[in-house]
Structure formats: C-alpha cells, structure tokens
Design an enzyme around this catalytic site. Structure first.
Site, PDB file in Angstrom:
ATOM      1  N   HIS A  23       0.419  -6.068   3.486  1.00 58.18           N
ATOM      2  CA  HIS A  23       1.450  -6.332   2.472  1.00 58.18           C
ATOM      3  C   HIS A  23       2.408  -7.397   3.012  1.00 58.18           C
ATOM      4  O   HIS A  23       3.615  -7.162   3.122  1.00 58.18           O
ATOM      5  CB  HIS A  23       2.255  -5.072   2.113  1.00 58.18           C
ATOM      6  CG  HIS A  23       1.561  -4.163   1.135  1.00 58.18           C
ATOM      7  ND1 HIS A  23       1.927  -2.856   0.952  1.00 58.18           N
ATOM      8  CD2 HIS A  23       0.564  -4.387   0.271  1.00 58.18           C
ATOM      9  CE1 HIS A  23       1.164  -2.305   0.033  1.00 58.18           C
ATOM     10  NE2 HIS A  23       0.316  -3.221  -0.409  1.00 58.18           N
ATOM     11  N   HIS A  79      -9.104  -2.380  -8.942  1.00 59.88           N
ATOM     12  CA  HIS A  79      -7.714  -2.669  -8.598  1.00 59.88           C
ATOM     13  C   HIS A  79      -7.633  -4.156  -8.261  1.00 59.88           C
ATOM     14  O   HIS A  79      -8.459  -4.663  -7.500  1.00 59.88           O
ATOM     15  CB  HIS A  79      -7.324  -1.799  -7.402  1.00 59.88           C
ATOM     16  CG  HIS A  79      -5.931  -1.972  -6.894  1.00 59.88           C
ATOM     17  ND1 HIS A  79      -4.889  -2.438  -7.664  1.00 59.88           N
ATOM     18  CD2 HIS A  79      -5.404  -1.712  -5.666  1.00 59.88           C
ATOM     19  CE1 HIS A  79      -3.793  -2.460  -6.922  1.00 59.88           C
ATOM     20  NE2 HIS A  79      -4.068  -2.034  -5.715  1.00 59.88           N
ATOM     21  N   GLU A  81      -5.259  -5.855  -6.658  1.00 56.37           N
ATOM     22  CA  GLU A  81      -4.535  -6.342  -5.481  1.00 56.37           C
ATOM     23  C   GLU A  81      -5.500  -7.134  -4.590  1.00 56.37           C
ATOM     24  O   GLU A  81      -6.699  -6.850  -4.519  1.00 56.37           O
ATOM     25  CB  GLU A  81      -3.888  -5.185  -4.700  1.00 56.37           C
ATOM     26  CG  GLU A  81      -2.847  -5.710  -3.725  1.00 56.37           C
ATOM     27  CD  GLU A  81      -1.887  -4.643  -3.189  1.00 56.37           C
ATOM     28  OE1 GLU A  81      -2.106  -3.451  -3.427  1.00 56.37           O
ATOM     29  OE2 GLU A  81      -0.902  -5.032  -2.520  1.00 56.37           O
ATOM     30  N   ASP A  83      -6.331  -7.511  -1.582  1.00 56.07           N
ATOM     31  CA  ASP A  83      -7.213  -6.965  -0.546  1.00 56.07           C
ATOM     32  C   ASP A  83      -8.536  -6.455  -1.123  1.00 56.07           C
ATOM     33  O   ASP A  83      -9.495  -6.260  -0.382  1.00 56.07           O
ATOM     34  CB  ASP A  83      -6.512  -5.870   0.276  1.00 56.07           C
ATOM     35  CG  ASP A  83      -5.807  -4.832  -0.563  1.00 56.07           C
ATOM     36  OD1 ASP A  83      -5.360  -5.150  -1.674  1.00 56.07           O
ATOM     37  OD2 ASP A  83      -5.694  -3.678  -0.104  1.00 56.07           O
ATOM     38  N   HIS A 146      -2.751   2.268  -7.068  1.00 56.23           N
ATOM     39  CA  HIS A 146      -1.462   1.941  -6.515  1.00 56.23           C
ATOM     40  C   HIS A 146      -0.660   0.982  -7.400  1.00 56.23           C
ATOM     41  O   HIS A 146       0.564   0.847  -7.240  1.00 56.23           O
ATOM     42  CB  HIS A 146      -1.747   1.355  -5.119  1.00 56.23           C
ATOM     43  CG  HIS A 146      -0.775   0.488  -4.482  1.00 56.23           C
ATOM     44  ND1 HIS A 146      -1.069  -0.722  -3.936  1.00 56.23           N
ATOM     45  CD2 HIS A 146       0.540   0.689  -4.264  1.00 56.23           C
ATOM     46  CE1 HIS A 146      -0.005  -1.252  -3.392  1.00 56.23           C
ATOM     47  NE2 HIS A 146       0.981  -0.428  -3.574  1.00 56.23           N
ATOM     48  N   ASP A 165      -7.490   2.743  -3.655  1.00 51.76           N
ATOM     49  CA  ASP A 165      -6.459   2.975  -2.632  1.00 51.76           C
ATOM     50  C   ASP A 165      -6.196   4.465  -2.372  1.00 51.76           C
ATOM     51  O   ASP A 165      -5.857   4.847  -1.245  1.00 51.76           O
ATOM     52  CB  ASP A 165      -5.128   2.337  -3.069  1.00 51.76           C
ATOM     53  CG  ASP A 165      -5.078   0.839  -2.794  1.00 51.76           C
ATOM     54  OD1 ASP A 165      -5.837   0.353  -1.940  1.00 51.76           O
ATOM     55  OD2 ASP A 165      -4.258   0.166  -3.447  1.00 51.76           O
ATOM     56  N   TYR A 193       0.141   6.166   5.504  1.00 55.01           N
ATOM     57  CA  TYR A 193      -0.247   5.443   4.284  1.00 55.01           C
ATOM     58  C   TYR A 193       0.431   6.074   3.064  1.00 55.01           C
ATOM     59  O   TYR A 193       1.013   5.393   2.228  1.00 55.01           O
ATOM     60  CB  TYR A 193      -1.763   5.530   4.174  1.00 55.01           C
ATOM     61  CG  TYR A 193      -2.450   4.767   3.076  1.00 55.01           C
ATOM     62  CD1 TYR A 193      -2.968   3.497   3.319  1.00 55.01           C
ATOM     63  CD2 TYR A 193      -2.672   5.341   1.834  1.00 55.01           C
ATOM     64  CE1 TYR A 193      -3.660   2.816   2.337  1.00 55.01           C
ATOM     65  CE2 TYR A 193      -3.369   4.672   0.843  1.00 55.01           C
ATOM     66  CZ  TYR A 193      -3.861   3.396   1.099  1.00 55.01           C
ATOM     67  OH  TYR A 193      -4.550   2.733   0.130  1.00 55.01           O
ATOM     68  N   HIS A 226     -10.022   1.866   1.652  1.00 52.76           N
ATOM     69  CA  HIS A 226      -9.585   1.584   3.036  1.00 52.76           C
ATOM     70  C   HIS A 226      -9.974   2.767   3.922  1.00 52.76           C
ATOM     71  O   HIS A 226      -9.698   3.921   3.572  1.00 52.76           O
ATOM     72  CB  HIS A 226      -8.069   1.432   3.129  1.00 52.76           C
ATOM     73  CG  HIS A 226      -7.500   0.290   2.343  1.00 52.76           C
ATOM     74  ND1 HIS A 226      -7.694  -1.019   2.686  1.00 52.76           N
ATOM     75  CD2 HIS A 226      -6.723   0.286   1.236  1.00 52.76           C
ATOM     76  CE1 HIS A 226      -7.054  -1.807   1.820  1.00 52.76           C
ATOM     77  NE2 HIS A 226      -6.468  -1.038   0.922  1.00 52.76           N
TER      78      HIS A 226
HETATM   79 FE1  FEO Z   1      -3.185  -1.690  -3.625  1.00 52.58          FE
HETATM   80 FE2  FEO Z   1      -5.489  -1.703  -1.047  1.00 52.58          FE
HETATM   81  O1  FEO Z   1      -4.453  -2.395  -2.441  1.00 52.58           O
END
Ligand code: FEO
Length: 404
Positions: A23, A79, A81, A83, A146, A165, A193, A226
């Site tokens: 982030h 998602h 984002e 990543d 997320h 996530d 996390y 992750h």
């Molecule tokens: Fe909300 Fe792993 O990204």
C-alpha cells in the site's frame, strides 16, 4: 510456477520475497507476500485474478509457457486493486478477446486504473459461470472486503471458496497450504493483516460471513489472494475473523509514545512497570513510534483492551510520529477499547489534551484526563506516574462498552 490445488485447479501467482512495504509505504511486510492467481481447467478454462504490475510480463509469459494463455476462455477479476489486477493490461494485450467477469464497481475501478475498454461482463451475488463438467462458479459480492468492488467466487463440486483479500495474509512462501507453514508465523501475519486492513470494515466482515455460512455450502478450501490456501480446517480462519470482527481484545495494554529528551520515555517505562505490577496477568507492551514499526504497534492496539499514548508538547502540538499514529487510529476505528494520554512539557503543555481529544474522535473511551509531568520527570514525578499507572490498571478491569 503452476502448482496444483487439485486435479483441475492450479495456483499460477507470484511469490514476492522482496516485498517490504505494501500500500505504498503504509504497511510493513516483514515476511514478504504473494499475489495469488488461479486457473480452473474444466470444460472452460478460467483465470481468477492476476498479479501486481511489476510481475505482469513474467506472469503472462508463465501462462504461455504452461500452455494456458491460448487456452483461457475468461478472466474473473474479483478485485481491482493493483496487486491483483496489475497484469490485466499485459494479459489483454496478448489476449484482447478475453471477457472479464467482475462486479459493477469492478468496472469502475478497472476503468479508473487502466482507462481501457475491455469486454466487461457484470456479475452480482448469485450469478453463475458454467465451468462445464457439471461444475460452476457462483459469485458473491463482498463490498469493502476490501474495496467496494470485491467479490468471492465459490466453485461447486470442488467446494473451493476463492475469497480474494479476505482471510489472506502477507506471507511469502513456496508452500501452498496452511498446514505446511509455521503456524505462529502464519497467525501473526493473519492478525496483523486484519488489524491494519480490515478493522474498519468489521461490521461488514461479520455480516458477510453470516451470509456465506447461511448458504450452508461445503468448503474444502479457501483460496485467498495473499499467502497460503486454507485446506486444513479451513473454517478456522473464518471463526477467527468472526472473533476479530467483534470488538476483539485480549488482557493486554499497549503504550505508544515518542520522546525528545527521554522524559516521555521515562513516563512510558514507569507506566509499563506500574501496570504490570498492579495487574500481573495483563500483558503490557510499549512501542516508541519513531523507532519501531507502526503496523506492529497497531496490531498490538487491536489486541489490547486499553492503550496509553504519550508525547511531549512541541510547538503546542505532538511529535509527528504520534500525530501520524493518531490519524491511523481515527481511520481504523477500533471498538471497545479504553485509553488515556501522557506526556512531558516545559511551558504550554497541550499534548495530553490534544491526544485525549484525538482518542475520543477515534472512538476510544478516554478514562481520565491523562498524566502530565513538567520538564524531565524527577523521582517524585516518576512515583506519581506509577500511581497513575496503578489507577489506570484499576479503571480498565471492568468490561468496556462495545459498540458495533
Ligand atoms: Fe485489496 Fe490485495 O488488494
């Protein structure tokens, strides 16, 4: 690169051993991370999520080397984002015909990031993707787990919940499954996390888990985006999330401070000793915010029933490490925790009141007006600090009010 979850589902992601910050610079990843992407090869061949942009070419090259790139029929983008979506431009450059299944908010986010007009197919909770061979993916929107666009995908037959996530952790490992890694390391990263990323959405976490549990679906694996895949007792992490989502706390007190000439540090040391003596069963930890990791400090706040935050007064304010931490606390919105402020001062002495006000704004129950010491605390001032610590320990023994 391709690792089998079972006969038809494989991991095709990237393990990032080098990742130290996530982030931007906001989240420390002491153990690296992974960007998990999955391929389902049934009648249809489907890719679920991708990897972070720096690994886009390597990711798509690997898909090609495995004979998967040409075989893909669709992408599920759970998602947007970066990543997880970062390889989409490279993937779509090489396979521009591929449809992308995502939520309506997913389209907004993906267009916002990549400004591309790909073949988006909007899905919502309950919609299905027919994989062939009698199996399907069922989509479950999971807004704010997320981001507003997030969703889960449940694979029937194999009973795999692709949760993106949710239930993940920043842990680089070549091991695919939760039972193959060090359990202490795993849960340290899981709670960090949750504390640092998911705490503000705890009410939604609770509600979404209840909703998924009510479906009564068997779950053989939870494949996150992750870290490891939960195959050994996969519901253990779901139960942990329910616990963490409900104003979680342990018998723990966290002291966070920064110091200029060791005065506020001396108060922190005296407070830690006094609380520990007054309540021997209580775990007491102190973090100097300018020297140690902010996210580890916030994880300790998450685990605590109470916090003490200290800063000397400087320029009618507080030290910047403390100011930054207070801003984080405002955003994370921890529930059911008590707090107070402390600090040294030489003349104007605003810091304790400023910290107390910030703690109220962040949703803490501030138990009193805090503790201040003029100049560098001498022996009587340290005795007074110890008395204050003892009184604070007594004030935090009764159960806190919890609000959801
Ligand atoms: Fe909300 Fe792993 O990204």
């Amino acid at each position: 690169m391709k690792k089998a979850l079972n006969a038809t589902v494989s991991w095709v992601g990237k393990v990032d051993w080098e990742l130290a910050r996530f982030h931007g610079d906001e989240y420390s990843t002491h153990k690296g991370s992974s960007y998990n992407s999955y391929v389902v090869e049934e009648g249809q061949t489907v890719l679920i999520d991708t990897v972070w942009k720096p690994f886009a070419k390597e990711f798509v090259d690997n898909l090609e080397a495995e004979g998967l790139l040409a075989k893909l029929d669709a992408i599920i983008a759970q998602h947007a984002e970066i990543d997880h979506s970062g390889a989409l431009p490279e993937l779509l450059r090489r396979r521009p015909d591929l449809p992308i299944y995502c939520t309506a908010n997913g389209i907004k986010s993906l267009k916002g990031h990549y400004h591309a007009d790909w073949d988006f197919r909007v899905v919502k909770t309950g919609d299905e993707f027919d994989l062939g061979n009698g199996k399907k993916l069922i989509f479950i929107e999971a807004p704010m787990l997320h981001w507003p666009d997030s969703m889960f995908s449940y694979m029937t037959g194999d009973a795999i919940l692709f949760s993106n996530d949710a239930f993940g952790q920043h842990l680089a490992t070549e091991k695919l499954f939760n039972d193959l890694v060090d359990q202490d390391e795993l849960f340290v990263e899981c709670i960090k996390y949750y504390a640092n990323i998911l705490t503000p959405f705890s009410a939604l976490v609770d509600r979404k888990i209840q909703e998924v549990l009510a479906l009564g679906l068997p779950v053989a694996m939870i494949a996150t985006s992750h870290g490891v895949i939960w195959r050994d007792n996969p519901t253990q992490i779901v139960l942990k999330y329910l616990e963490w989502a409900r104003a979680y706390q342990e018998d723990r007190v966290t002291i966070l401070y920064d110091t200029m000439w060791e005065g506020t540090r001396a108060l922190a040391d005296a407070l830690a000793r006094a609380i520990s003596q007054a309540s021997p069963q209580t775990a007491v930890v102190a973090h100097c915010l300018s020297k140690f990791d902010k996210n580890d400090a916030l994880t300790d706040v998450f685990r605590s029933k109470a916090v003490l935050i200290g800063s000397p007064t400087i320029n009618k304010g507080v030290l910047t490490a403390v100011a930054g931490l207070l801003e984080e606390l405002k955003g994370l919105r921890f529930k059911g925790k008590r707090a107070a402020a402390f600090g040294t001062y030489g003349w104007s002495g605003e810091s304790v009141n400023l910290i107390s006000e910030a703690l109220v704004t962040a949703g803490f129950e501030v138990v009193d007006g805090g503790f201040r010491a003029l100049w560098n605390p001498d022996a009587p001032a340290l005795v007074a600090a110890a008395e204050y610590g003892k009184a604070f320990a007594a004030k935090i023994t009764r159960p806190a009010e919890t609000s959801k």
